[in-house]
Design a protein around this motif. Structure first.
Motif, PDB file in Angstrom:
ATOM      1  N   MET A  30       0.809  -1.200   0.000  1.00  0.00           N
ATOM      2  CA  MET A  30       0.000   0.000   0.000  1.00  0.00           C
ATOM      3  C   MET A  30       0.850   1.261   0.000  1.00  0.00           C
ATOM      4  O   MET A  30       0.397   2.333  -0.376  1.00  0.00           O
ATOM      5  N   ASP A  31       2.117   1.155   0.433  1.00  0.00           N
ATOM      6  CA  ASP A  31       2.982   2.329   0.484  1.00  0.00           C
ATOM      7  C   ASP A  31       3.334   2.835  -0.900  1.00  0.00           C
ATOM      8  O   ASP A  31       3.671   4.008  -1.074  1.00  0.00           O
ATOM      9  N   THR A  32       3.295   1.974  -1.910  1.00  0.00           N
ATOM     10  CA  THR A  32       3.729   2.366  -3.256  1.00  0.00           C
ATOM     11  C   THR A  32       2.561   2.342  -4.241  1.00  0.00           C
ATOM     12  O   THR A  32       2.755   2.135  -5.427  1.00  0.00           O
ATOM     13  N   THR A  33       1.355   2.556  -3.746  1.00  0.00           N
ATOM     14  CA  THR A  33       0.184   2.548  -4.610  1.00  0.00           C
ATOM     15  C   THR A  33       0.244   3.713  -5.586  1.00  0.00           C
ATOM     16  O   THR A  33       0.320   4.869  -5.169  1.00  0.00           O
ATOM     17  N   PRO A  34       0.226   3.463  -6.904  1.00  0.00           N
ATOM     18  CA  PRO A  34       0.313   4.544  -7.887  1.00  0.00           C
ATOM     19  C   PRO A  34      -0.951   5.400  -7.933  1.00  0.00           C
ATOM     20  O   PRO A  34      -2.006   5.012  -7.414  1.00  0.00           O
ATOM     21  N   ILE A  35      -0.854   6.548  -8.603  1.00  0.00           N
ATOM     22  CA  ILE A  35      -1.960   7.495  -8.660  1.00  0.00           C
ATOM     23  C   ILE A  35      -3.191   6.872  -9.312  1.00  0.00           C
ATOM     24  O   ILE A  35      -4.318   7.052  -8.853  1.00  0.00           O
ATOM     25  N   TRP A  36      -2.981   6.117 -10.414  1.00  0.00           N
ATOM     26  CA  TRP A  36      -4.132   5.538 -11.096  1.00  0.00           C
ATOM     27  C   TRP A  36      -4.879   4.565 -10.186  1.00  0.00           C
ATOM     28  O   TRP A  36      -6.117   4.467 -10.234  1.00  0.00           O
ATOM     29  N   ALA A  37      -4.119   3.858  -9.341  1.00  0.00           N
ATOM     30  CA  ALA A  37      -4.743   2.911  -8.428  1.00  0.00           C
ATOM     31  C   ALA A  37      -5.541   3.638  -7.342  1.00  0.00           C
ATOM     32  O   ALA A  37      -6.642   3.212  -6.968  1.00  0.00           O
ATOM     33  N   LEU A  38      -4.977   4.750  -6.841  1.00  0.00           N
ATOM     34  CA  LEU A  38      -5.704   5.547  -5.853  1.00  0.00           C
ATOM     35  C   LEU A  38      -6.990   6.117  -6.445  1.00  0.00           C
ATOM     36  O   LEU A  38      -8.023   6.174  -5.771  1.00  0.00           O
ATOM     37  N   ALA A  39      -6.928   6.517  -7.729  1.00  0.00           N
ATOM     38  CA  ALA A  39      -8.130   7.018  -8.402  1.00  0.00           C
ATOM     39  C   ALA A  39      -9.179   5.922  -8.520  1.00  0.00           C
ATOM     40  O   ALA A  39     -10.383   6.165  -8.335  1.00  0.00           O
ATOM     41  N   ALA A  40      -8.734   4.698  -8.822  1.00  0.00           N
ATOM     42  CA  ALA A  40      -9.669   3.570  -8.910  1.00  0.00           C
ATOM     43  C   ALA A  40     -10.301   3.280  -7.555  1.00  0.00           C
ATOM     44  O   ALA A  40     -11.510   3.012  -7.461  1.00  0.00           O
ATOM     45  N   LEU A  41      -9.501   3.346  -6.484  1.00  0.00           N
ATOM     46  CA  LEU A  41     -10.034   3.128  -5.143  1.00  0.00           C
ATOM     47  C   LEU A  41     -11.026   4.222  -4.763  1.00  0.00           C
ATOM     48  O   LEU A  41     -12.052   3.949  -4.126  1.00  0.00           O
ATOM     49  N   ALA A  42     -10.737   5.469  -5.140  1.00  0.00           N
ATOM     50  CA  ALA A  42     -11.653   6.576  -4.847  1.00  0.00           C
ATOM     51  C   ALA A  42     -12.983   6.380  -5.565  1.00  0.00           C
ATOM     52  O   ALA A  42     -14.059   6.604  -4.987  1.00  0.00           O
ATOM     53  N   ALA A  43     -12.925   5.944  -6.829  1.00  0.00           N
ATOM     54  CA  ALA A  43     -14.162   5.682  -7.577  1.00  0.00           C
ATOM     55  C   ALA A  43     -14.942   4.540  -6.932  1.00  0.00           C
ATOM     56  O   ALA A  43     -16.183   4.588  -6.830  1.00  0.00           O
ATOM     57  N   ALA A  44     -14.223   3.507  -6.488  1.00  0.00           N
ATOM     58  CA  ALA A  44     -14.882   2.374  -5.834  1.00  0.00           C
ATOM     59  C   ALA A  44     -15.522   2.805  -4.517  1.00  0.00           C
ATOM     60  O   ALA A  44     -16.609   2.333  -4.163  1.00  0.00           O
ATOM     61  N   ALA A  45     -14.867   3.710  -3.789  1.00  0.00           N
ATOM     62  CA  ALA A  45     -15.432   4.220  -2.536  1.00  0.00           C
ATOM     63  C   ALA A  45     -16.703   5.027  -2.805  1.00  0.00           C
ATOM     64  O   ALA A  45     -17.673   4.956  -2.040  1.00  0.00           O
ATOM     65  N   THR A  46     -16.713   5.796  -3.886  1.00  0.00           N
ATOM     66  CA  THR A  46     -17.916   6.534  -4.268  1.00  0.00           C
ATOM     67  C   THR A  46     -19.058   5.572  -4.571  1.00  0.00           C
ATOM     68  O   THR A  46     -20.213   5.804  -4.178  1.00  0.00           O
ATOM     69  N   LEU A  47     -18.745   4.474  -5.242  1.00  0.00           N
ATOM     70  CA  LEU A  47     -19.769   3.473  -5.552  1.00  0.00           C
ATOM     71  C   LEU A  47     -20.292   2.815  -4.277  1.00  0.00           C
ATOM     72  O   LEU A  47     -21.477   2.459  -4.202  1.00  0.00           O
ATOM     73  N   VAL A  48     -19.450   2.668  -3.265  1.00  0.00           N
ATOM     74  CA  VAL A  48     -19.907   2.138  -1.985  1.00  0.00           C
ATOM     75  C   VAL A  48     -21.018   3.021  -1.422  1.00  0.00           C
ATOM     76  O   VAL A  48     -22.077   2.542  -1.005  1.00  0.00           O
ATOM     77  N   GLY A  49     -20.775   4.344  -1.403  1.00  0.00           N
ATOM     78  CA  GLY A  49     -21.789   5.256  -0.901  1.00  0.00           C
ATOM     79  C   GLY A  49     -23.072   5.175  -1.701  1.00  0.00           C
ATOM     80  O   GLY A  49     -24.175   5.156  -1.146  1.00  0.00           O
ATOM     81  N   PHE A  50     -22.937   5.090  -3.024  1.00  0.00           N
ATOM     82  CA  PHE A  50     -24.102   4.997  -3.899  1.00  0.00           C
ATOM     83  C   PHE A  50     -24.885   3.724  -3.639  1.00  0.00           C
ATOM     84  O   PHE A  50     -26.116   3.727  -3.564  1.00  0.00           O
ATOM     85  N   SER A  51     -24.174   2.609  -3.481  1.00  0.00           N
ATOM     86  CA  SER A  51     -24.851   1.326  -3.277  1.00  0.00           C
ATOM     87  C   SER A  51     -25.597   1.293  -1.953  1.00  0.00           C
ATOM     88  O   SER A  51     -26.651   0.676  -1.841  1.00  0.00           O
TER      89      SER A  51
END
Length: 250
Positions: A1-22
């Motif tokens: 998790m210490d070396t998570t790239p920006i694109w991966a963080l963006a994917a996690l942020a989108a997934a977190a948004t979907l959590v709220g929506f669901s």
């Protein structure tokens, strides 16, 4: 998790948004989120990172639908769910990352298959009186829901099938589901900490991801009465199948 790239963080942020929506619109849609988390992070650790994010969504869902829960149904489910959570914890004590990854993938595909089967047979089924799903059904769904939620945070589709088969309308469904997952997910925290799945580093990542759950929940609340449920379910099922295959073959 210490070396998570920006694109991966963006994917996690989108997934977190979907959590709220669901949590405030289409329960079970966060199977897509768990597939993203398991693909971006080590599969075993991803379950611990995702759990606090789900809890944030659960709190928002309870604040929105708290008055619509059917508590007799919840009390009927909780003992069986506890058995499933304990079984899932035992599994997680020996399962390595590869085993968890395969398990999450298999669970996703199983849930997608069950959901498609439910969609095909729903028109032929006679809805039961609300909350009157028999004890045997409650126990079987409860154990499976407890196990899948502990191993993969994937209890949503299982409980969705149970609540729909028990005759719940939209608000009763969302209110009962909200309280169910808030209580169950909160009870999983000590087990996840004991397994080393939640620690200071994962909570630091969660603190950032939690900010994305809130707008997702607000969007879900605004859309819940307008959403084309059948079309959205098709998208969720398709994404779930792709996610499950990616985890099994990756």
């Amino acid at each position: 998790m210490d070396t998570t790239p920006i694109w991966a963080l963006a994917a996690l942020a989108a997934a977190a948004t979907l959590v709220g929506f669901s949590k405030t619109a289409v329960s079970g849609a966060n199977t897509v989120s768990l597939a993203v988390f398991a693909a971006v992070l080590p599969a075993r650790e991803s379950t611990g990172v995702l759990l606090p994010v789900l809890l944030v969504g659960d709190v928002l869902a309870v604040l929105t639908y708290r008055r619509h829960a059917h508590w007799p149904t919840l009390w009927r489910l909780f003992p069986a769910v506890a058995v499933g959570v304990v079984a899932g914890t035992v599994f997680m004590t020996w399962a390595d990352d590869a085993a968890v990854r395969l398990s999450i993938g298999a669970i996703l595909l199983l849930m997608a298959g069950v959901t498609m089967w439910r969609r095909r047979t729903a028109a032929e089924e006679k809805p039961e009186v609300v909350g009157r799903g028999g004890r045997t059904k409650a126990r079987s769904y409860g154990v499976l829901g407890g196990f899948t939620t502990m191993v993969a945070n994937a209890g949503g589709p299982v409980m969705s099938l149970y609540l729909l088969s028990a005759g719940f309308r939209k608000l009763g469904f969302l209110g009962t589901s909200a309280w169910f997952f808030l209580i169950v997910n909160a009870s999983k925290v000590p087990f996840s900490v004991g397994l080393g799945l939640i620690d200071g580093r994962s909570l630091l990542l969660d603190a950032g991801l939690a900010l994305f759950v809130i707008p997702g929940a607000l969007i879900g609340r605004a859309c819940v009465n307008r959403i084309d449920q059948r079309r959205f379910e098709r998208l969720v099922i398709g994404a779930t199948v792709l996610g499950g295959l990616q985890l099994l073959l990756g």
